[in-house]
Design an enzyme around this catalytic site. Structure first.
Site, PDB file in Angstrom:
ATOM      1  N   HIS A 176     108.287 -44.632 -84.692  1.00 50.49           N
ATOM      2  CA  HIS A 176     109.151 -43.790 -83.859  1.00 50.49           C
ATOM      3  C   HIS A 176     108.447 -43.232 -82.634  1.00 50.49           C
ATOM      4  O   HIS A 176     109.018 -42.397 -81.933  1.00 50.49           O
ATOM      5  CB  HIS A 176     109.705 -42.606 -84.650  1.00 50.49           C
ATOM      6  CG  HIS A 176     110.570 -42.980 -85.799  1.00 50.49           C
ATOM      7  ND1 HIS A 176     111.947 -43.050 -85.711  1.00 50.49           N
ATOM      8  CD2 HIS A 176     110.268 -43.305 -87.072  1.00 50.49           C
ATOM      9  CE1 HIS A 176     112.448 -43.397 -86.888  1.00 50.49           C
ATOM     10  NE2 HIS A 176     111.441 -43.559 -87.732  1.00 50.49           N
TER      11      HIS A 176
ATOM     12  N   LYS B 224     117.729 -30.507 -77.614  1.00 49.75           N
ATOM     13  CA  LYS B 224     116.761 -31.351 -78.326  1.00 49.75           C
ATOM     14  C   LYS B 224     115.500 -30.525 -78.505  1.00 49.75           C
ATOM     15  O   LYS B 224     115.393 -29.435 -77.935  1.00 49.75           O
ATOM     16  CB  LYS B 224     116.452 -32.626 -77.525  1.00 49.75           C
ATOM     17  CG  LYS B 224     116.124 -32.372 -76.053  1.00 49.75           C
ATOM     18  CD  LYS B 224     115.914 -33.673 -75.271  1.00 49.75           C
ATOM     19  CE  LYS B 224     117.184 -34.327 -74.790  1.00 49.75           C
ATOM     20  NZ  LYS B 224     117.428 -35.646 -75.333  1.00 49.75           N
ATOM     21  N   ARG B 225     114.529 -31.033 -79.287  1.00 47.60           N
ATOM     22  CA  ARG B 225     113.252 -30.340 -79.388  1.00 47.60           C
ATOM     23  C   ARG B 225     112.671 -30.131 -77.990  1.00 47.60           C
ATOM     24  O   ARG B 225     112.881 -30.945 -77.085  1.00 47.60           O
ATOM     25  CB  ARG B 225     112.282 -31.157 -80.241  1.00 47.60           C
ATOM     26  CG  ARG B 225     112.584 -31.079 -81.729  1.00 47.60           C
ATOM     27  CD  ARG B 225     112.454 -29.657 -82.254  1.00 47.60           C
ATOM     28  NE  ARG B 225     111.074 -29.260 -82.356  1.00 47.60           N
ATOM     29  CZ  ARG B 225     110.397 -29.142 -83.491  1.00 47.60           C
ATOM     30  NH1 ARG B 225     110.995 -29.373 -84.641  1.00 47.60           N
ATOM     31  NH2 ARG B 225     109.132 -28.772 -83.497  1.00 47.60           N
TER      32      ARG B 225
ATOM     33  N   LYS C 123     110.172 -34.628 -72.683  1.00 48.59           N
ATOM     34  CA  LYS C 123     111.632 -34.615 -72.595  1.00 48.59           C
ATOM     35  C   LYS C 123     112.107 -33.930 -71.309  1.00 48.59           C
ATOM     36  O   LYS C 123     113.264 -34.013 -70.937  1.00 48.59           O
ATOM     37  CB  LYS C 123     112.225 -33.924 -73.823  1.00 48.59           C
ATOM     38  CG  LYS C 123     112.021 -34.718 -75.122  1.00 48.59           C
ATOM     39  CD  LYS C 123     112.560 -33.960 -76.330  1.00 48.59           C
ATOM     40  CE  LYS C 123     112.197 -34.591 -77.660  1.00 48.59           C
ATOM     41  NZ  LYS C 123     113.009 -35.777 -78.005  1.00 48.59           N
TER      42      LYS C 123
ATOM     43  N   THR D 289     118.844 -40.111 -79.948  1.00 46.86           N
ATOM     44  CA  THR D 289     120.100 -40.344 -80.659  1.00 46.86           C
ATOM     45  C   THR D 289     121.151 -39.339 -80.183  1.00 46.86           C
ATOM     46  O   THR D 289     122.348 -39.600 -80.280  1.00 46.86           O
ATOM     47  CB  THR D 289     119.925 -40.225 -82.180  1.00 46.86           C
ATOM     48  OG1 THR D 289     119.118 -39.077 -82.459  1.00 46.86           O
ATOM     49  CG2 THR D 289     119.258 -41.460 -82.753  1.00 46.86           C
TER      50      THR D 289
ATOM     51  N   LYS E 193     125.402 -39.517 -79.346  1.00 43.57           N
ATOM     52  CA  LYS E 193     126.415 -38.552 -79.792  1.00 43.57           C
ATOM     53  C   LYS E 193     127.257 -38.065 -78.617  1.00 43.57           C
ATOM     54  O   LYS E 193     128.487 -37.967 -78.698  1.00 43.57           O
ATOM     55  CB  LYS E 193     125.745 -37.357 -80.480  1.00 43.57           C
ATOM     56  CG  LYS E 193     125.073 -37.740 -81.798  1.00 43.57           C
ATOM     57  CD  LYS E 193     124.095 -36.679 -82.317  1.00 43.57           C
ATOM     58  CE  LYS E 193     123.178 -37.313 -83.368  1.00 43.57           C
ATOM     59  NZ  LYS E 193     121.992 -36.493 -83.678  1.00 43.57           N
TER      60      LYS E 193
END
Ligand code: 26Q
Length: 829
Positions: free
Chosen positions: A377, A568-569, A574, A676, A680
């Protein structure tokens, strides 16, 4: 240990209960009965929580009927069983999911209504099971539901953490971590299985058993652990869509062998008498909250081995009971390793086969590789798990020997048969010899598996080119891609009932069993009336989110503004920081050009930072400091609002995702393995603004270039830029908007009480900008203005969002699981 079972054939005469009826009147009567006889409460004094428990117990009975039938079917068919080993299962709430997959939503609602109870209120009382950090854990939960849906006999194995991921509170804009206690009122969904208990050892020494063989690797050994604990199973049923099948999630808890050392206690050492007990229970006490840099602590390795060993002992016990020999293991068992966290399983299976079941090394090694497969991952070097050799050897001395023996085989093969040179041999070795010697868990998982998969097309390509390039050269057939997916039950049907029924009304029911049938929605993108109804659903969802924000935070947000969402985290790669800096630039523009026709926006953030991740915590504080200034500046006239919603979890995502207009997927290209959340949002009718990273690439291919807003450097450009070096200071100076925004931050506009608060963040951008925030800034700002102009044409906007919903059915985790089953596990119908 293990379990003694009363033989099935001897008791075939015993009656089975009648399957339960599920009409509202029966359900209501049973709920009252449970309230009275299982909970011991009179309906007149029952608290909402008691209603929840009683309701779950009644639903659970229906689940059990299907569960037993699935177990029977699996046993009788003799089909292959799939075991998903994961240190994380981010399942969230189970009740709505179970009721909906049983097809009993209306009946349960009506039953409770007849008792004066609101189902939604009851369902909201269920604690959110947060036994995971983020994407990897949530993927495991989606997979469990899809494996039940597509009728694969599967078991999830993990740890029953007493404390899941910490609760996040904000204190003056800073993240504060509080313990999470999901089990404090009991858990009506789980069953303790005291008979499924196994001994797990740590430390100690290794005795050689057969002294006549001289080759190291064929020697059987007896490990004499110095410490031992008991692993005890807890089972939770996982219901597939239409209750096709109910599978088991088996989570382990740790118990001491001797709950109390009576000698010590009697000698007056009351604390010491409990030492062993405390040490055992520490194993399943808490989920590690780091999702990037591995914690590297001994307790973590103990957790990994504890659950790997318990799961493998359980798997072998079940297999031997049904088939009587272990040579057939790979025909009947597939074990998927969710990242390297369970990678020690490779050495543990070898130990069990050789030392406990008397097999030779070579056949044991064949069986091991044919049985295991491994999902990677992450490519981030700092996130690749490795353990110091001395620690590994002290905790798992026998496994250390086996790792050396496996490594010798791999290295001989590489050098003798493939002509690998020193450098290539170093890179495939299970031992990292540069500096302090370490066991590389990624390499162990790789060589011990017949399949190694990435989680998006881009990620899989990069895996071949980077972390595993030399291993890929050695074993070129092993790496394959399985692009991630999400379960459309939880992430459309349940979380967005308005959109679900609208779709059903216009295209019928087929998409309920095959998400790719959402394609039938495409023609409606051009239908003005449908667009208006789609827009109305979106608005209702935004009102619901606005109410949540008002209730929880006392902030008013306008549902007619664009809801621009990044949840998200919190991680530097990110790039929440890129989003915040762009918001500052926009704020500046709105103030300097009040006459322009600005698109009203609400920027919504949510996410947790690892407690030890300093910069991530600073980013949360920055978001909150910027929000305070912008939200209170009358010059902004409500055109821009910023909200950081605390304590992001699965349940909160279920409210936020359906309310999104714009989905922020803006990681530095090459760094997000898949994502992911991106799937969504697209499924629920949001447009994506994103980089060509992870699964965004494939989302773009599915929805079409006109229906997604892509910007920024590609993965190849990022790699090139890092190799040749870039000059962020020059980039900043060349961009007026960017330099003004950064100056605002570093001069204390948002932190007048502490001007230097964000120096580490801004200095990082000027000095190295590893995540290419400055390099991508102008492209991102320009892309946001493109989004603004798309928003202006409301009809076209909804046309695009409808096409997103219509075209992302492929990202269903049912599709992903079918690919795993066919191409990796060779299992299933
Ligand atoms: C490892 C060692 C010690 C302590 C903690 C950890 C640890 C725990 C969790 C390391 C990593 C994680 C989680 C990683 C994760 O969530 N990765 C995400 O996986 C998703 C599912 O494949 C992808 O969509 C995301 O791109 C990826 O970041």
């Amino acid at each position: 240990m293990g379990n003694t079972m009363i033989s099935k054939s001897a008791r075939a005469d015993l009656p089975s209960p009648e399957p339960r009826r599920s009409d509202p009147a029966t359900l209501a009567a049973e709920i009252i009965e449970r309230l009275t006889y299982s909970i011991g409460k009179d309906a007149k004094v029952a608290q909402p929580h008691d209603w929840m428990t009683a309701t779950i117990l009644v639903i659970r009975d229906r689940v059990i009927d299907h569960w037993m039938e699935s177990t029977r079917k699996t046993y009788e068919s003799g089909g292959k069983r799939v075991y998903y080993l994961s240190l994380e299962f981010l399942i969230g709430r189970l009740t709505r999911d179970a009721v909906s997959n049983l097809g009993m939503l209306e009946e349960v609602r009506e039953a409770l209504e007849s008792l004066g109870v609101d189902f939604d209120v009851v369902a909201a009382l269920e604690p959110d099971a947060a036994l995971g950090n983020g994407g990897l854990g949530r993927l495991a939960a989606c997979f469990m539901e899809s494996m039940a849906t597509v009728d694969i006999p599967a078991y999830g194995y993990g740890i029953r953490y007493v404390h899941g991921l910490f609760r996040q509170q904000m204190s003056d804009g800073w993240q504060v971590e509080l313990p999470e206690t999901w089990l404090s009122h009991g858990n009506p969904w789980e069953f303790q299985r005291s008979e499924s208990a196994y001994e797990i050892g740590f430390g100690g020494s290794v005795d050689i058993l057969d002294t006549e063989t001289d080759s190291d690797e064929t020697q059987r050994c007896a490990w004499k652990p110095q410490e031992r604990v008991i692993a005890v199973a807890y089972d939770t049923p996982v219901v597939g869509w239409r209750a096709n099948r109910v599978n088991t999630l088996r989570l382990w808890t740790a118990q001491p062998i001797d709950p109390i050392l009576l000698d010590a206690f009697n000698a007056g050492d009351h604390i010491g008498a409990l030492r062993e007990s405390n040490k055992a229970e520490a194993l399943a006490r808490v989920l590690y909250p780091a999702d990037g840099t591995p914690a590297g602590q001994e307790l973590r390795l103990r957790q990994e081995y504890f659950f790997s060993s318990a799961s493998l002992q359980d798997i072998l016990r079940r297999h031997l009971q049904q088939y009587g020999d272990l040579l057939s293991l790979p025909d009947k068992v597939a074990i998927q390793l969710n990242d390297t966290h369970p990678a020690v399983s490779v050495a543990e299976l070898m130990r069990l086969l050789i030392d406990v079941h008397g097999m030779e090394f070579d056949p044991a090694w064949d069986i091991t590789r044919e049985t295991f497969s491994y999902t990677n991952h992450t490519l981030l070097p700092e996130a690749l798990e490795s353990w110091p050799v001395p620690l590994f050897e002290r905790l798992l001395p026998r496994h250390m020997q086996l790792v050396y023996a496996i490594n010798a085989k791999v290295l001989v093969h590489a050098r003798k048969e493939r002509g690998y040179d020193d450098e290539q041999a170093r890179s495939v070795s299970l031992i990292d010899e540069g500096g302090e010697r370490r066991v590389r868990m990624g390499n162990l998982a790789f060589v011990g598996s017949h399949s190694i998969n990435g989680v998006s097309a881009l990620h899989t390509d990069l895996m071949k080119q980077t972390v595993f390039s030399d291993l890929h050269g050695l074993y070129p057939d092993r790496i394959n891609n399985k692009t991630n997916g999400i379960t459309p039950r939880r992430w459309l049907m349940q979380c967005n009932p308005g959109l679900f029924s609208l779709i059903r009304e216009v295209i019928g029911d087929e998409f309920m069993d095959d998400a790719e049938a959402l394609k039938a929605l495409e023609p409606f993108a051009g239908d003005a009336e449908f667009r208006a109804r789609f827009a109305a659903v979106k608005r209702d969802n935004k009102v619901r989110l606005a109410n949540l924000v008002a209730r929880r935070m006392g902030i008013k947000i306008d549902p007619s503004a664009m809801f621009d969402i990044q949840i998200k985290r919190i991680h530097e790669y990110k790039r929440q920081l890129l989003n915040i800096i762009e918001a500052i630039a926009l704020y500046d523009q709105i103030r300097s050009h009040p006459e322009r026709d600005w698109t009203p926006r609400v920027k919504i953030f949510a996410g947790k930072a690892a407690p030890s991740y300093h910069n991530a915590k600073l980013i949360i504080k920055l978001a909150n400091d910027v929000a305070r200034v912008i939200n209170h500046d009358p010059a902004v006239r409500g055109l821009l609002k910023i909200v950081f919603i605390p304590n992001y979890n699965v349940s909160l995502a279920e409210v936020i995702v359906p309310a999104a207009d714009l989905s922020e997927q803006i990681s530095t290209a090459g760094m997000e393995a898949s994502g992911t959340g991106n799937m969504k949002f697209a499924l629920n009718g949001a447009l994506t603004i994103g980089t060509l990273d992870g699964a965004n690439v494939e989302i773009q291919q599915c929805v079409g270039e006109d229906n997604i807003v892509i910007f920024g450097m590609t993965a190849a450009e990022v790699a090139e830029c890092r190799a040749t070096g870039h000059n962020p200071r020059a980039i900043i100076e060349a961009s007026r908007e960017l330099s003004q925004a950064l100056t605002a931050i570093s001069s204390g506009v948002f932190s007048p009480d502490d001007r230097d608060r964000f120096t580490e963040l801004t200095d990082g951008l000027y000095e190295h900008d590893w995540f290419m925030v400055t390099a991508d800034f102008d492209a991102y700002a320009e892309a946001q203005r493109r989004v603004d102009s798309l928003w202006l044409d409301e009809e076209a906007w909804y046309g695009r969002t409808i096409l997103n919903t219509a075209r992302v059915g492929w990202f269903s985790s049912d599709r992903t699981i079918r690919q795993y089953a066919k191409e990796i596990w060779k299992a299933g119908p």
